[in-house]
Write a protein that holds these residues in place. Structure first.
Motif, PDB file in Angstrom:
ATOM      1  N   GLU A 164      24.196  11.676  -1.374  1.00  0.00           N
ATOM      2  CA  GLU A 164      23.016  11.003  -1.898  1.00  0.00           C
ATOM      3  C   GLU A 164      22.197  11.983  -2.738  1.00  0.00           C
ATOM      4  O   GLU A 164      21.987  13.126  -2.360  1.00  0.00           O
TER       5      GLU A 164
ATOM      6  N   TRP B 270      18.559  12.397  -5.279  1.00  0.00           N
ATOM      7  CA  TRP B 270      17.250  11.791  -5.525  1.00  0.00           C
ATOM      8  C   TRP B 270      16.496  12.420  -6.681  1.00  0.00           C
ATOM      9  O   TRP B 270      15.498  11.884  -7.140  1.00  0.00           O
TER      10      TRP B 270
ATOM     11  N   ASN C 208      11.076   5.745   2.381  1.00  0.00           N
ATOM     12  CA  ASN C 208      11.281   4.334   2.076  1.00  0.00           C
ATOM     13  C   ASN C 208      10.895   3.403   3.218  1.00  0.00           C
ATOM     14  O   ASN C 208      11.155   2.199   3.133  1.00  0.00           O
TER      15      ASN C 208
ATOM     16  N   ARG D 289      10.479  12.451  -3.411  1.00  0.00           N
ATOM     17  CA  ARG D 289      11.870  12.008  -3.363  1.00  0.00           C
ATOM     18  C   ARG D 289      11.952  10.501  -3.610  1.00  0.00           C
ATOM     19  O   ARG D 289      11.337   9.715  -2.908  1.00  0.00           O
TER      20      ARG D 289
ATOM     21  N   TRP E 255      19.374   3.396   2.657  1.00  0.00           N
ATOM     22  CA  TRP E 255      18.137   3.656   1.905  1.00  0.00           C
ATOM     23  C   TRP E 255      16.954   3.825   2.855  1.00  0.00           C
ATOM     24  O   TRP E 255      16.130   4.726   2.683  1.00  0.00           O
TER      25      TRP E 255
ATOM     26  N   HIS F 234      15.813   7.134   4.956  1.00  0.00           N
ATOM     27  CA  HIS F 234      14.924   8.154   4.408  1.00  0.00           C
ATOM     28  C   HIS F 234      13.486   7.742   4.681  1.00  0.00           C
ATOM     29  O   HIS F 234      13.071   6.629   4.350  1.00  0.00           O
TER      30      HIS F 234
ATOM     31  N   TYR G 176      22.177   2.936  -3.014  1.00  0.00           N
ATOM     32  CA  TYR G 176      23.586   3.214  -3.280  1.00  0.00           C
ATOM     33  C   TYR G 176      24.472   2.280  -2.472  1.00  0.00           C
ATOM     34  O   TYR G 176      24.188   1.985  -1.305  1.00  0.00           O
TER      35      TYR G 176
ATOM     36  N   GLN H  32      15.747   0.840 -10.015  1.00  0.00           N
ATOM     37  CA  GLN H  32      16.932   1.641 -10.318  1.00  0.00           C
ATOM     38  C   GLN H  32      16.932   2.126 -11.769  1.00  0.00           C
ATOM     39  O   GLN H  32      17.227   3.297 -12.051  1.00  0.00           O
TER      40      GLN H  32
ATOM     41  N   TYR I  95      14.995   7.894  -3.831  1.00  0.00           N
ATOM     42  CA  TYR I  95      16.427   7.654  -3.714  1.00  0.00           C
ATOM     43  C   TYR I  95      16.795   6.317  -4.348  1.00  0.00           C
ATOM     44  O   TYR I  95      16.158   5.298  -4.069  1.00  0.00           O
TER      45      TYR I  95
END
Length: 715
Positions: A261, A263, A686, A272, A680, A683, A277, A216, A274
């Motif tokens: 959201e 990215w 991920n 991307r 998360w 996507h 969140y 993060q 992300y």
């Protein structure tokens, strides 16, 4: 009665020319599930066409009906301030500066939830039976809206021109700002209120290193290179906006406040990434402060250079005063986040090159003068913000490259303010050394996780052998870099010192060790080696990429182009890969390092130890006859011992079993963790299933806005 009759002058102070009664209006507030219970008992105000005001409360199902009102449309508002006792709301409404006009409606809307995770649904079950159906937001129904999110697209928005027409005709509330929703007579209207929720990047407030913060904060360190994005940037008159994407303001005041959201943390980013969140009530988001000259006198344009506005409060850009330091700051009820930009301009490069040591006035020891000047420029800005909005939150600071060095000085400076009791947590990425050994010892209590990418040359500078002035260290740097050899670059233990204390790294090193598995997979293992020579070998690799005999100009060019120092091409992918690896290890309860990975890394460390031993023998052969050589052997022997301990740490990784707190820190037991992970993993980027969570291949155009001129690579 026709519309022209309503335009006639008033007969008196309270009644227009047409004073017919007999109309009725009813309305209901519902959430996205069609329930009105969330708004039961909510106080409302209605203004009819004669200027009469009606106050009441919705019933338990969110319904109200008014009869025998004056003919014509009415204006509905919910402007009564929150009167509850929930501490977070009371604190926001009563804080010393930027008190927020939180209404009862806002409080209720923050307790509702989305059906489609931020997207509007078209078929609300609560709209039957209704003559009219509107999808509204809190800002449609209250007067003060500067602190509320921008309007989200909807197919059933109330018509704003109807409200303006009512105002032009003299109907409605006698307020200078148009507010409320127009309801038409003899109709039942259902108003679906959009949930007032925001997305908040998850951060751990634990001292302990965790993969969540690693990833993060890498994203926020990269975001620090972006503009704030406020329009107008200076001297706003009545409102501000944040259309530029990516930008700091757009992320926090636009997308995340609107539950979207985001990215992009780099204008040239393609891959991307992300953040994780969590869905929170809007008032618990990372805040960008409101701009409203009517409510806040400090926002008034007539203050000119003393005028406050979001860009001035949250974004520090010291270009006009010569340091060109850039940083942003924001907060919520648990965290104050500060991100400091790395090298991005010639002014940054000149500051990086100023390796003279000066006293660290806010602590002990000495600091790199260029970094210290930038810290002093930033310090007042940060303290001014903390004085207004610090109420005991954990202060989390991050920075990349030069920004990491400034962040270290800032973190230590804040920690030394005893009366403030600031609780600081620091993560830096690819940061050079910023202070001498006395400074480092004085900052021992500061929690600092120092992230180093294996082939990044920047953390190996300023080297401990550098003296206090450029005229002394530049010739030595050119000589050393111009003739690199396997052993010659293992000098980091302090083999050469010319007066004063040597520069020294602070913090617990977390090191990305890249490897290529037999199947060609590129991977990265994060570990704590505990020895400086591993960092120094990274600079050796950087130079050898372009040749062994660079000229000085060529040396700088090689280092500034070396992609292992960049955030979006290197640190962020490696941090993402570590998070995925640790998640998979936690799920499988397996080892953090596979047997094959251990063998490859162990071989590399064995080779490195041999290089150090060869260097020790070389020094012994060439020492003068009357020189017993202890002063040379001692630091080398210490580094060889540290390298041996590094191999033992690597061995321990084979047996280490992770706990949830290793991956997610203080968020490990949070109720929102699983919903946040579900979002998360929705996507595709991920959902990597590879055992080693291989690093995504970097694109040529993904080097981001990192360092176009990065002389701090050799300082």
């Amino acid at each position: 009665m026709n519309m022209d009759a309503r335009k006639q002058p008033f007969f008196g102070d309270s009644e227009p020319a047409c004073s017919l009664r007999g109309h009725w209006v009813s309305f209901r507030l519902v959430d996205e599930q069609g329930s009105g219970a969330s708004y039961g008992g909510l106080p409302y105000t209605v203004h009819d066409s004669a200027g009469q005001q009606y106050k009441g409360r919705l019933n338990g199902e969110g319904v109200a009906k008014l009869g025998n009102i004056y003919c014509g449309p009415v204006v509905l508002t919910f402007d009564e301030l929150y009167s509850g006792v929930d501490e977070p709301y009371q604190r926001l409404m009563m804080r010393p500066t930027y008190k927020l006009p939180i209404t009862e409606l806002q409080f209720r809307a923050e307790q509702t939830r989305f059906v489609a995770d931020g997207g509007r649904i078209g078929n609300n079950p609560g709209k039957q039976p209704a003559d009219r159906f509107y999808q509204v937001e809190v800002r449609d129904l209250v007067r003060h809206v500067a602190h509320l999110p921008p309007v989200a697209p909807s197919a059933h928005r109330p018509q704003r021109h109807a409200l303006k027409m009512i105002a032009d005709l003299g109907f409605g509330s006698p307020q200078p700002v148009l507010s409320g929703v127009v309801l038409f007579p003899n109709n039942h209207t259902v108003l679906e209120v959009r949930p007032l929720r925001a997305l908040r990047p998850m951060l751990s407030t634990d001292d302990q290193f965790c993969a969540l913060n690693l990833y993060q904060l890498a994203l926020f360190a990269a975001l620090s290179y972006c503009e704030f994005g406020q329009v107008p940037h200076q001297k706003p008159v009545d409102e501000v906006s944040f259309a530029l994407d990516p930008s700091v303001g757009n992320l926090f005041a636009g997308q995340l406040s609107g539950h979207q959201e985001a990215w992009r943390v780099d204008p040239e980013q393609v891959q991307r990434f992300y953040p994780l969140y969590e869905d929170v009530p809007y008032s618990r988001r990372f805040e960008i402060l409101p701009f409203n000259p009517e409510v806040y006198p400090q926002n008034r344009p007539e203050l000119e250079d003393k005028q406050e506005h979001p860009a001035r409060l949250h974004f520090f850009d010291d270009e006009k005063d010569g340091t060109d330091t850039q940083a942003f700051i924001t907060h919520h009820d648990e965290v104050i986040l500060i991100a400091v930009r790395g090298t991005a301009s010639p002014a940054d490069g000149l500051r990086d090159a100023n390796a003279h040591q000066v006293p660290f006035a806010d602590g002990v020891g000495k600091a790199h003068e260029g970094f210290y000047q930038a810290y002093r420029a930033l310090r007042h800005f940060v303290l001014r913000y903390l004085d207004q909005f610090h109420v005991g939150q954990r202060i989390i600071i991050c920075g990349h490259s030069l920004g990491g060095a400034i962040a270290l000085l800032l973190a230590q400076g804040l920690r030394r303010i005893s009366e403030a009791n600031y609780n600081v947590l620091l993560y830096t990425y690819g940061a050079p050394r910023a202070g001498d050994s006395e400074f480092t010892a004085g900052a021992a209590a500061l929690v600092h996780h120092r992230i180093v990418n294996h082939n990044d040359p920047v953390p190996s500078v300023p080297a401990p052998w550098m003296n206090t002035t450029a005229k002394l260290w530049v010739p030595g740097a050119v000589t050393l870099f111009s003739a690199p050899s396997a052993g010659g670059l293992m000098f980091a233990a302090g083999l050469v010192r010319v007066g004063g204390n040597p520069y020294q790294h602070h913090g617990e090193q977390q090191h990305f060790m890249p490897i290529i598995l037999p199947d060609g997979t590129h991977s990265s293992i994060l570990w704590k080696p505990g020895c400086e020579s591993i960092e120094e070998s990274g600079r050796n690799r950087a130079l050898r990429n372009q040749g062994d005999m660079p000229e000085r100009d060529g040396l700088i060019k090689q280092l500034v182009q070396y992609k292992q120092h960049f955030m979006t091409a290197s640190y962020i992918p490696a941090a993402w890969a570590t998070l995925r690896r640790w998640q998979q290890t936690l799920d499988s309860n397996g080892p953090l390092v596979t047997q094959r990975e251990f063998e490859l890394l162990d071989h590399a460390l064995a080779s490195m130890r041999k290089q150090l031993q060869d260097k020790r023998r070389e020094l012994t052969r060439h020492r003068p006859a009357n020189d017993r050589g202890y002063e040379h052997h001692e630091p080398l022997n210490a580094e060889i011992d540290r390298l041996h301990r590094s191999r033992e740490r690597l061995q321990n990784l084979r047996w280490r079993r992770l706990e949830a707190r290793d991956v997610y820190g203080s968020q490990a037991l949070a109720a929102h963790l699983q919903p946040s992970l579900k979002r998360w993993f929705s996507h595709r980027e991920n959902r990597a299933l590879s055992q080693v969570a291989s690093i995504p291949p970097s694109q040529d155009n993904e080097r981001g806005r990192a360092q176009p001129l990065d002389i701090d690579s050799i300082v």
